[in-house]
Design a protein around this motif. Structure first.
Motif, short mmCIF file in Angstrom:
data_model
loop_
_atom_site.label_atom_id
_atom_site.label_comp_id
_atom_site.label_asym_id
_atom_site.label_seq_id
_atom_site.Cartn_x
_atom_site.Cartn_y
_atom_site.Cartn_z
N ASN A 223 0.83 -1.19 0.00
CA ASN A 223 0.00 0.00 0.00
C ASN A 223 0.88 1.25 0.00
N LYS A 259 -5.60 0.46 1.02
CA LYS A 259 -5.19 -0.13 -0.26
C LYS A 259 -5.71 0.65 -1.47
N LYS A 301 -2.64 -6.01 6.34
CA LYS A 301 -4.03 -6.30 6.01
C LYS A 301 -5.01 -5.57 6.93
#
Length: 308
Positions: A223, A259, A301
């Motif tokens: 990211n 993201k 995540k």
């Protein structure tokens, strides 16, 4: 590209510890494929199984659809360097080429060419013990490629090399791949892996964690992050939209973004009162991805804002 090596469902245990848990990957001709992982992840065990130094408990290892190891077509630079110290450089190179059934005359010609290329001209009659550590590494690298292997395994090839020597190795590895050599490279120097490799296979605790092209891995895991150099309060940053977490040290703040952030639009949300001496936006590096996975942080995540 054609596949040279195909590993499927590879398993290996030592006593009651399962070191490899059914891993699968392949290496294609003309590509540089990285095999990565923290210490103890199973990289060396995987390489030793491929080389036939040890045998798996399950799974298959295929070389162009054959299970027999084509040793004369494989080059191997081990992490543990092991040249005979009291033997002359040329003698050891010719001896290792002979073990691969490579013609002696051609081996000597190529050896002299490579010694000159790597700054070792005139060292062919020196014993290995007379060489510096970096010179010895160059000789071992030459030994691994002298017989023109179709498949090359490089285990920590850049360890102990100065920047100039690193560049020489990098260019030679790229040239070999361009000529069609399938290359499996293991290294802890993530910046070099990110710069050189086409694909990567990252294992942790004997299992696949990441496998794919470098571009796809970057899109999936890397990211954007925004680095701001200036003295700012955490409160002015922590409420910004599309920020997963903020890390602050002295006069530097690093904002890790979600993201799907649209960077150009997101920049408009920065408060006018921010102290900005420098601002940069880039993607998370492979080094940061590696650290995150190796330390089980699971930050890549996360969907919630966290602060450190």
């Amino acid at each position: 590209m054609e596949t040279f090596l195909k590993v499927e469902s590879l398993r290996k245990s030592f006593k009651n510890t399962e070191v490899l848990k059914g891993i699968s990957f392949e290496v294609k001709k003309g590509e540089i494929m990285a095999i990565l992982g923290p210490n103890g992840a199973g990289k060396s065990t995987t390489i030793r199984n491929i080389m036939g130094i040890m045998y798996p408990d399950g799974g298959t290892i295929m070389f162009e659809n054959q299970t027999d190891i084509p040793r004369n077509r494989i080059g191997y630079l081990p992490e543990e360097r092991g040249l005979y110290k009291n033997v002359k450089v040329m003698d050891i190179l010719l001896y290792l080429a002979e073990l691969k059934d490579y013609p002696a005359k051609k081996a000597k010609e190529r050896a002299l060419t490579y010694l000159k290329k790597f700054g070792l001209e005139g060292k062919e009659n020196s014993s290995v013990e007379e060489l510096s550590k970096g010179m010895g590494q160059k000789v071992q690298f030459i030994a691994s490629i002298l017989h023109e292997p179709e498949f090359l395994i490089l285990d920590e090839p850049f360890s102990g090399l100065d920047p100039v020597s690193q560049e020489l190795f990098k260019q030679e590895i790229r040239d070999l791949a361009a000529k069609g050599t399938a290359i499996l490279l293991s290294s802890h120097q993530m910046n070099l892996v990110e710069e050189m490799c086409d694909r990567l296979f990252l294992i942790h605790r004997g299992q696949k964690v990441i496998y794919g092209t470098m571009d796809n891995v970057k899109k999936e895991y890397a990211n954007f992050k925004c680095t701001i150099r200036g003295t700012n309060k955490l409160a002015d940053l922590q409420g910004l939209p599309e920020v997963q977490r903020v890390e602050q040290t002295d006069d530097t703040s690093i904002l890790y973004l979600t993201k799907d952030v649209k960077v150009a639009s997101w920049l408009r949300h920065l408060p006018e009162q921010l102290d900005i001496n420098e601002l940069s936006i880039d993607r998370i590096s492979l080094h940061e991805i590696f650290i995150d996975i190796a330390t089980d942080k699971n930050l890549l995540k996360e969907e919630v804002v966290s602060h450190a």
